[in-house]
Design an enzyme around this catalytic site. Structure first.
Site, PDB file in Angstrom:
ATOM      1  N   ALA A  67      21.551  14.844  -1.875  1.00 33.91           N
ATOM      2  CA  ALA A  67      22.533  14.548  -2.910  1.00 33.91           C
ATOM      3  C   ALA A  67      23.565  13.610  -2.288  1.00 33.91           C
ATOM      4  O   ALA A  67      23.738  13.593  -1.063  1.00 33.91           O
ATOM      5  CB  ALA A  67      23.195  15.835  -3.384  1.00 33.91           C
ATOM      6  N   GLY A 113      18.873  17.639  -1.325  1.00 32.10           N
ATOM      7  CA  GLY A 113      18.368  17.441  -2.684  1.00 32.10           C
ATOM      8  C   GLY A 113      17.070  16.630  -2.732  1.00 32.10           C
ATOM      9  O   GLY A 113      16.282  16.774  -3.671  1.00 32.10           O
ATOM     10  N   GLU A 116      14.442  19.054  -2.019  1.00 34.11           N
ATOM     11  CA  GLU A 116      14.372  19.943  -3.191  1.00 34.11           C
ATOM     12  C   GLU A 116      13.606  19.274  -4.336  1.00 34.11           C
ATOM     13  O   GLU A 116      12.869  19.938  -5.064  1.00 34.11           O
ATOM     14  CB  GLU A 116      15.784  20.342  -3.617  1.00 34.11           C
ATOM     15  CG  GLU A 116      16.415  21.310  -2.597  1.00 34.11           C
ATOM     16  CD  GLU A 116      17.878  21.604  -2.861  1.00 34.11           C
ATOM     17  OE1 GLU A 116      18.665  20.625  -2.929  1.00 34.11           O
ATOM     18  OE2 GLU A 116      18.251  22.780  -2.991  1.00 34.11           O
ATOM     19  N   GLU A 136      22.141  21.418   4.385  1.00 34.77           N
ATOM     20  CA  GLU A 136      23.366  21.761   3.645  1.00 34.77           C
ATOM     21  C   GLU A 136      24.367  22.591   4.448  1.00 34.77           C
ATOM     22  O   GLU A 136      25.574  22.330   4.392  1.00 34.77           O
ATOM     23  CB  GLU A 136      23.008  22.519   2.349  1.00 34.77           C
ATOM     24  CG  GLU A 136      22.509  21.626   1.224  1.00 34.77           C
ATOM     25  CD  GLU A 136      21.019  21.312   1.288  1.00 34.77           C
ATOM     26  OE1 GLU A 136      20.392  21.551   2.346  1.00 34.77           O
ATOM     27  OE2 GLU A 136      20.488  20.816   0.296  1.00 34.77           O
TER      28      GLU A 136
HETATM   29  N1  DAK Z   1      24.879  10.756   0.582  1.00 39.15           N
HETATM   30  C1  DAK Z   1      25.584   9.604   0.589  1.00 39.15           C
HETATM   31  N2  DAK Z   1      25.347   8.581   1.423  1.00 39.15           N
HETATM   32  C2  DAK Z   1      24.344   8.748   2.306  1.00 39.15           C
HETATM   33  C3  DAK Z   1      23.552   9.909   2.378  1.00 39.15           C
HETATM   34  C4  DAK Z   1      23.851  10.956   1.442  1.00 39.15           C
HETATM   35  N3  DAK Z   1      23.177  12.099   1.402  1.00 39.15           N
HETATM   36  N4  DAK Z   1      22.652   9.778   3.370  1.00 39.15           N
HETATM   37  C5  DAK Z   1      22.861   8.553   3.897  1.00 39.15           C
HETATM   38  N5  DAK Z   1      23.863   7.930   3.262  1.00 39.15           N
HETATM   39  C6  DAK Z   1      24.402   6.592   3.523  1.00 39.15           C
HETATM   40  C7  DAK Z   1      25.229   6.587   4.809  1.00 39.15           C
HETATM   41  O1  DAK Z   1      26.547   7.041   4.559  1.00 39.15           O
HETATM   42  C8  DAK Z   1      25.172   5.114   5.152  1.00 39.15           C
HETATM   43  O2  DAK Z   1      26.063   4.428   4.304  1.00 39.15           O
HETATM   44  P1  DAK Z   1      27.063   3.268   4.914  1.00 39.15           P
HETATM   45  O3  DAK Z   1      27.871   3.958   5.956  1.00 39.15           O
HETATM   46  O4  DAK Z   1      26.094   2.244   5.456  1.00 39.15           O
HETATM   47  O5  DAK Z   1      27.823   2.823   3.710  1.00 39.15           O
HETATM   48  C9  DAK Z   1      23.755   4.711   4.730  1.00 39.15           C
HETATM   49  O6  DAK Z   1      23.330   5.691   3.777  1.00 39.15           O
HETATM   50  C10 DAK Z   1      22.754   4.693   5.868  1.00 39.15           C
HETATM   51  O7  DAK Z   1      22.827   5.934   6.538  1.00 39.15           O
HETATM   52  P2  DAK Z   1      23.042   6.083   8.122  1.00 39.15           P
HETATM   53  O8  DAK Z   1      23.791   4.924   8.665  1.00 39.15           O
HETATM   54  O9  DAK Z   1      23.576   7.452   8.371  1.00 39.15           O
HETATM   55  O10 DAK Z   1      21.524   5.972   8.618  1.00 39.15           O
HETATM   56  P3  DAK Z   1      20.898   6.605   9.928  1.00 39.15           P
HETATM   57  O11 DAK Z   1      19.545   6.000  10.068  1.00 39.15           O
HETATM   58  O12 DAK Z   1      21.857   6.517  11.076  1.00 39.15           O
HETATM   59  O13 DAK Z   1      20.722   8.172   9.597  1.00 39.15           O
HETATM   60  C11 DAK Z   1      20.160  10.040   8.203  1.00 39.15           C
HETATM   61  C12 DAK Z   1      19.845   8.563   8.590  1.00 39.15           C
HETATM   62  C13 DAK Z   1      19.306  10.388   6.984  1.00 39.15           C
HETATM   63  C14 DAK Z   1      19.791  10.971   9.375  1.00 39.15           C
HETATM   64  C15 DAK Z   1      21.667  10.183   7.898  1.00 39.15           C
HETATM   65  O14 DAK Z   1      22.009   9.177   6.947  1.00 39.15           O
HETATM   66  C16 DAK Z   1      22.048  11.507   7.341  1.00 39.15           C
HETATM   67  O15 DAK Z   1      22.194  12.517   8.052  1.00 39.15           O
HETATM   68  N6  DAK Z   1      22.270  11.529   6.015  1.00 39.15           N
HETATM   69  C17 DAK Z   1      22.780  12.700   5.340  1.00 39.15           C
HETATM   70  C18 DAK Z   1      21.733  13.735   5.187  1.00 39.15           C
HETATM   71  C19 DAK Z   1      22.326  14.892   4.446  1.00 39.15           C
HETATM   72  O16 DAK Z   1      23.105  15.691   5.001  1.00 39.15           O
HETATM   73  N7  DAK Z   1      22.078  14.880   3.162  1.00 39.15           N
HETATM   74  C20 DAK Z   1      22.759  15.774   2.205  1.00 39.15           C
HETATM   75  C21 DAK Z   1      22.177  17.121   2.266  1.00 39.15           C
HETATM   76  S1  DAK Z   1      23.111  18.165   1.278  1.00 39.15           S
HETATM   77  C22 DAK Z   1      25.078  19.694  -5.728  1.00 39.15           C
HETATM   78  C23 DAK Z   1      23.822  20.241  -5.628  1.00 39.15           C
HETATM   79  C24 DAK Z   1      23.065  20.057  -4.522  1.00 39.15           C
HETATM   80  C25 DAK Z   1      23.581  19.341  -3.465  1.00 39.15           C
HETATM   81  C26 DAK Z   1      24.850  18.816  -3.573  1.00 39.15           C
HETATM   82  C27 DAK Z   1      25.610  18.983  -4.691  1.00 39.15           C
HETATM   83  N8  DAK Z   1      25.855  19.937  -6.879  1.00 39.15           N
HETATM   84  C28 DAK Z   1      25.308  20.618  -7.948  1.00 39.15           C
HETATM   85  C29 DAK Z   1      27.201  19.411  -6.960  1.00 39.15           C
HETATM   86  C30 DAK Z   1      22.758  19.090  -2.339  1.00 39.15           C
HETATM   87  C31 DAK Z   1      23.307  18.699  -1.239  1.00 39.15           C
HETATM   88  C32 DAK Z   1      22.514  17.990  -0.254  1.00 39.15           C
HETATM   89  O17 DAK Z   1      21.548  17.320  -0.506  1.00 39.15           O
END
Ligand code: DAK
Length: 259
Positions: A67, A113, A116, A136
């Protein structure tokens, strides 16, 4: 139909490819993308000519990296709970219940997400570079789009607990060993492999395929999804949630206090 974040392409009269197209954000799901995916999937489900759908992420790096953290970090607990329920209804439970089979072609990161969404799809095939996880709790929140329920169904409670609590990613080979994906292929062969699976399904009777999906789903109790949404809302009220999401945006390690 016009979409800002999707590319919808018919690969044949019967097979549709939906590509999530936000490569700069690694195809992260925001509310707009979830709404568009609902519209596109609903159109496919309503079109009797379409007999299978393949879901993919744009670019070579990610299926969906979760997400959109920059969007959901600002939600209140009430919004969190409400949006979790809304996301389930519009996308995750919707996909799972579709009678048109959906194949997730996991072409890179499938996190939070993103995993998921793959878990809600009927079949998952991964490229060799794919990495999967539910990170998460490293952000101070819990999986809110069915991950706590569907991951355990796919790989068993023990392995699901380990993946969710450690927040670690697994690679495609391990995902195959766990039974999380049915096949692992080189990235350049991923779409062909998904098409081949879709073609095998499309040889069969469409009504029976739809009813079979419904029958398989009937083995699982959905009541845990509401519990997940409630607990998800609770996590949004914690200080750790503010800290975890701020740390991601500021590219630093989170300092959790347990509050
Ligand atoms: N959200 C927003 N931006 C994201 C992102 C994400 N999940 N994942 C990556 N990006 C963005 C980064 O911020 C970066 O943007 P800039 O800084 O260039 O503007 C760009 O994509 C490239 O990412 P990285 O520079 O970090 O790339 P790397 O190769 O270094 O790393 C990575 C890749 C996938 C390991 C890393 O980007 C990472 O850890 N990303 C986050 C993974 C993560 O934690 N995802 C979220 C999981 S929590 C909800 C219901 C469900 C959820 C939420 C709300 N509601 C009902 C409200 C679920 C939550 C989740 O999914």
């Amino acid at each position: 139909m016009a979409y800002k974040n999707l590319i919808v392409k018919n690969l044949s009269d019967r097979l549709q490819l939906i590509t999530i197209n936000r490569p700069k954000q690694l195809n992260a799901l925001n509310r707009e993308v979830i709404g568009e995916l609902h519209r596109a999937l609903n159109a496919a489900e309503s079109d009797t000519n379409i007999r299978a759908v393949i879901l993919m992420g744009s670019g070579e790096k990610a299926f969906v990296a979760g997400a959109d953290i920059k969007e959901f970090m600002h939600f209140t607990p009430e919004e969190g709970k409400k949006l979790s329920e809304e996301g389930q209804r519009l996308l995750f439970s919707y996909v799972e219940k579709m009678h048109t089979p959906v194949i997730a072609a996991i072409n890179g990161y499938a996190l939070g997400g993103g995993l998921e969404l793959a878990l809600a799809s009927h079949i998952r095939i991964a490229s060799e570079n794919a990495k999967m996880g539910l990170p998460e709790v490293s952000l101070g929140v819990i999986p809110g789009y069915g991950g706590t329920q569907r991951l355990a169904r796919h790989i068993g409670k023990g392995r699901a607990m380990e993946m969710i609590l450690t927040a670690k990613m697994i690679d495609a080979r391990k995902a195959y060993e766990y039974g999380l994906v049915s096949d692992v292929v080189p990235l350049e062969k991923l779409l062909d492999s998904a098409v081949e699976t879709a073609e095998a399904i499309m040889k069969n009777a469409p009504v029976a395929v739809g009813l079979a999906i419904e029958a398989v789903n009937a083995a699982y109790d959905d009541s845990g999804l509401q519990k997940e949404s409630d607990l998800f809302g609770q996590a949004f009220a914690s200080e750790d949630f503010r800290e975890g999401t701020a740390a991601f945006v500021e590219r630093r390690k989170a300092n959790f206090t347990g509050k």
